[in-house]
Each structure stands twice: as structure tokens, then as C-alpha cells.
Design a protein around this motif. Structure first.
Motif, PDB file in Angstrom:
ATOM      1  N   LYS A 156       7.691 -39.378 -54.335  1.00 40.93           N
ATOM      2  CA  LYS A 156       8.809 -39.296 -55.273  1.00 40.93           C
ATOM      3  C   LYS A 156       9.454 -40.659 -55.375  1.00 40.93           C
ATOM      4  O   LYS A 156       9.638 -41.341 -54.364  1.00 40.93           O
ATOM      5  N   ALA A 157       9.811 -41.087 -56.594  1.00 49.37           N
ATOM      6  CA  ALA A 157      10.372 -42.427 -56.765  1.00 49.37           C
ATOM      7  C   ALA A 157      11.190 -42.490 -58.049  1.00 49.37           C
ATOM      8  O   ALA A 157      11.217 -41.546 -58.850  1.00 49.37           O
ATOM      9  N   SER A 158      11.846 -43.630 -58.229  1.00 48.55           N
ATOM     10  CA  SER A 158      12.620 -43.916 -59.434  1.00 48.55           C
ATOM     11  C   SER A 158      11.873 -44.958 -60.255  1.00 48.55           C
ATOM     12  O   SER A 158      11.376 -45.950 -59.704  1.00 48.55           O
ATOM     13  N   VAL A 159      11.793 -44.737 -61.565  1.00 53.40           N
ATOM     14  CA  VAL A 159      11.111 -45.678 -62.450  1.00 53.40           C
ATOM     15  C   VAL A 159      12.000 -45.986 -63.647  1.00 53.40           C
ATOM     16  O   VAL A 159      12.856 -45.188 -64.025  1.00 53.40           O
ATOM     17  N   HIS A 160      11.822 -47.185 -64.232  1.00 55.05           N
ATOM     18  CA  HIS A 160      12.510 -47.455 -65.491  1.00 55.05           C
ATOM     19  C   HIS A 160      11.733 -46.793 -66.622  1.00 55.05           C
ATOM     20  O   HIS A 160      10.515 -46.639 -66.559  1.00 55.05           O
ATOM     21  N   LEU A 161      12.451 -46.373 -67.650  1.00 53.95           N
ATOM     22  CA  LEU A 161      11.839 -45.607 -68.724  1.00 53.95           C
ATOM     23  C   LEU A 161      10.819 -46.442 -69.487  1.00 53.95           C
ATOM     24  O   LEU A 161      11.024 -47.628 -69.739  1.00 53.95           O
ATOM     25  N   GLY A 162       9.725 -45.781 -69.850  1.00 52.12           N
ATOM     26  CA  GLY A 162       8.672 -46.439 -70.604  1.00 52.12           C
ATOM     27  C   GLY A 162       7.994 -45.463 -71.535  1.00 52.12           C
ATOM     28  O   GLY A 162       8.326 -44.275 -71.570  1.00 52.12           O
ATOM     29  N   ILE A 163       7.037 -45.950 -72.278  1.00 50.98           N
ATOM     30  CA  ILE A 163       6.252 -45.095 -73.166  1.00 50.98           C
ATOM     31  C   ILE A 163       5.221 -44.324 -72.357  1.00 50.98           C
ATOM     32  O   ILE A 163       4.951 -43.151 -72.612  1.00 50.98           O
ATOM     33  N   GLN A 164       4.624 -44.987 -71.359  1.00 49.48           N
ATOM     34  CA  GLN A 164       3.658 -44.380 -70.459  1.00 49.48           C
ATOM     35  C   GLN A 164       3.986 -44.757 -69.025  1.00 49.48           C
ATOM     36  O   GLN A 164       4.695 -45.738 -68.768  1.00 49.48           O
TER      37      GLN A 164
END
Length: 371
Positions: free
Chosen positions: A108-116
Motif C-alpha cells: 500500500k502506498a501514496s502516489v501522485h495522480l496520473g493517467i496511468q
């Protein structure tokens, strides 16, 4: 003593039995299944290609992503990427590019928003690129890979197009991409060749919604001389920048194999309008700036192992005696040839003091490469 005729059939029988036991042994000991990585929760897709989703602390807007790894070995971890600005950017966790795997295989992690979004199961010694145009493939430390689209509707991007210019095949960039710390939206409609074969690049649109132009060679050329015959660009607005460069879209941030000829005033009314750069630009020995008057120029660089020679000549060729305006040899930080390709771009430097008010266009008559 056994006669020779009797030896032959006995040997053949033994060979058949040996093959049988080998084959049945293979079937009784199946090869272990390969490791896998998969998603169980995926964030929404980035909402707009004209803006960056930012939160108050200046970072990208982020969300939670979750998944599971199967048959992961001790020490292996997850590397997460989000595709936002035409490239895949690694999603760091507390400053690190890795996400740990729980005992049951969940992560489980945090990601910045992207298209893919992409998840890589990697070995402990794997060093992921910070940004890349193409994701790594399985092998060389990457054990498994999974890619998924963001939830919900994603921005609709124009399709790239192929074109022929100066006898070479080029492909256009599309979508939002950072250039020189400025986010531009590249539209293939801003790139074309005319009936004489000259290349046109345009900044089109209106203030706040400019679209830019970029194309790249579909193959790497390596060491040699690169020449660009450029028509007068003195009409460009101060924040319109034309770049003629080599760049490796898969290399690390420390080695993009980037050699630049930059034409523009970087947002100022009066400023040097030609830059020679061996990236990174902030090293004094890697940068030269000077000013040229209006006119047609041929800009070139000769790239050799450990050395690159930049040159600007008035007129259509830098081989005419006495026509060279400036020439500079760099020996510090010169990259080795690898997976780079030639890129030509016309874009807006949004950090300039004078934003563009009108559309801008440049014409490049010819590109040449000499080994």
C-alpha cells in the motif's frame, strides 16, 4: 563374448528407457510459477491535461494505491510510477522510491495522480530511473510488472503522427510535458512540413491555453555532426523557446545524454538569444550564451567521445569560410552516446517575465547528420 548384432538393440532399448525416465521426471517436478504483481485499489485518473493537480504544500495531489505481490522473495520491494507529463515519474514514499511488501504479499502506498499507474516488483539492488518515457522491462532487477489506467475518464490526448523531414522519420510528442521547468501541452497539429520539405513548428492557442510543438527522431544516431538550418527567429516573443537537442528519454536524470542549442530570450526583452549547453546547465564549464542579430543561421554540434564542438554560422551552411559567428569546444561533462535521439521543440517558457500574447511559428529548412 556377446556378438555385435546383440549389442545394438540392447543399447537402443536402454536409450529409450533413459529418455522415458528423463521425461517422466520432468513432468513430476514442474517449474515454479513466476512472481506477479497486481492492483487491488487504483486512484482516479488525472483530471486535466492543461493544469497540474497541486495541493497547498506545492506537491502533486496524491491518493492511495494498493495491490498484492505473489511469490516475492525476501528483500524484494515495489516501485510505483504514475504517468503524468508524457513520462513515467517514480512515486516516492518518505523520500524513497520503494514500497515494502507485507508478509501476506500486500502492499500500500501514496502516489501522485496520473493517467496511468505502474507497479514493478524489483530486487533489493535495483535502482529505478526517476523519470522515463518507457517503463523498464522484466529483467535486470525487475521481476514483475503491471500497468493499469486510472479510475474514471482520463484526458483525451491527440494521437502522435509520423512525418518525414530531411530524409528522416520523426514522431511528434503529444500531451502535457515539462520543458525547462515549464509545463507545455504538445499538439501534433502544430508540426508539419510544407511542399518544399521545410519543417514548421508553431505555438498556437491563446493566453493561458497555449499548445506547443515537438518532434523527435525515431532512431538514435550517436556520435557525429548535427546541423540545423533555421530561418530568422528574431520575431519570436521573449518567452517562446526553440530547442535543438539530443535527449535520452530512458536514461537516468544524471545522464540524459543532453546536448542543447537553445534559441530564445527566456522571457526578457533584451537577452542573449543563443545558448550552447552540455547538461546540466548550472555547471559554468557546460554553458555559453551569446547574441545574434536577425537572419538565417546554421546551428551545429560535432559530438565525439569526450568532446563536443558547437558552432553557429550565418547563412545556410557553416562550412563557408569566414561565416562562423561563434564556435565553442566543450570537454567537461560530455556524455557518451547511447539511446538518445534528436528532438526539435518550440514551447513557452512560462517562468518568463513577459508571457506570450500571440501565436509564434518557426521554420527549419534542413537537418543534416554526418557520421
Amino acid at each position: 563374448m556377446v556378438s555385435r548384432p546383440h549389442i545394438i538393440p540392447r543399447t537402443a532399448t536402454f536409450s529409450v528407457l533413459l529418455v522415458y525416465f528423463v521425461l517422466t521426471g520432468c513432468h513430476s517436478s514442474p517449474k515454479p510459477s513466476a512472481s506477479t504483481v497486481a492492483f487491488s485499489k487504483v486512484p482516479a485518473a488525472q483530471e486535466s491535461h492543461y493544469k497540474i493537480d497541486i495541493i497547498e504544500d506545492g506537491d502533486y495531489k496524491r491518493d492511495i494505491i494498493e495491490g498484492r505481490a505473489t511469490r516475492a522473495r525476501p528483500g524484494q520491494r515495489i516501485v510505483l510510477y504514475a504517468k503524468t507529463d508524457g513520462r513515467w515519474g517514480v512515486c516516492r514514499q518518505s523520500g524513497q522510491p520503494f514500497t515494502n511488501i507485507e508478509a501476506d504479499g500486500r502492499w500500500k502506498a501514496s502516489v501522485h495522480l496520473g493517467i496511468q499507474y505502474a507497479a514493478l516488483l524489483v530486487d533489493p539492488t535495483y535502482n529505478p530511473p526517476e523519470q522515463t518515457e518507457s517503463l523498464p522491462i522484466v529483467g535486470n532487477g525487475v521481476v514483475a510488472l503491471a500497468v493499469v489506467n486510472g479510475e474514471g475518464p482520463a484526458p483525451v490526448l491527440p494521437l502522435p503522427k509520423l512525418l518525414n523531414f530531411s530524409g528522416y522519420e520523426w514522431t511528434t510528442s503529444t500531451g502535457p510535458i515539462f520543458r525547462a521547468g515549464s509545463r507545455n501541452f504538445f499538439d501534433p497539429a502544430n508540426v508539419w512540413t510544407d511542399e518544399r520539405g521545410a519543417l514548421h513548428l508553431r505555438i498556437s492557442g491563446s493566453p493561458g491555453k497555449w499548445t506547443a510543438a515537438e518532434l523527435k527522431l525515431t532512431r538514435s544516431l550517436g556520435y557525429g555532426t548535427y546541423r540545423f538550418r533555421v530561418r530568422d527567429v528574431s520575431h519570436l516573443e521573449p518567452s517562446a523557446i526553440l530547442t535543438l537537442i539530443t535527449w535520452d528519454g530512458v536514461g537516468t536524470e544524471r545522464n540524459r545524454r543532453e546536448l542543447d542549442v537553445e534559441l530564445g530570450r527566456w522571457g526578457y526583452v533584451v537577452n542573449d538569444n543563443v545558448h550552447y549547453v552540455v547538461q546540466p546547465y548550472y555547471v559554468p564549464a557546460h554553458f555559453v550564451a551569446f547574441r545574434t542579430p536577425a537572419g538565417v543561421y546554421t546551428h551545429s554540434f560535432r559530438w565525439e567521445p569526450g568532446q563536443v564542438t558547437f558552432s553557429t554560422a550565418a547563412g545556410s551552411s557553416n562550412t563557408d569560410a569566414g561565416r562562423v559567428i561563434n564556435q565553442r569546444v566543450f570537454t567537461s561533462g560530455v556524455p557518451s552516446a547511447g539511446g538518445e535521439s534528436v528532438r526539435i521543440a518550440l514551447y513557452v517558457f512560462h517562468q518568463g517575465q513577459i508571457p506570450p500574447k500571440n501565436e509564434n511559428e518557426v521554420i527549419i529548412d534542413k537537418f543534416e547528420y554526418l557520421p
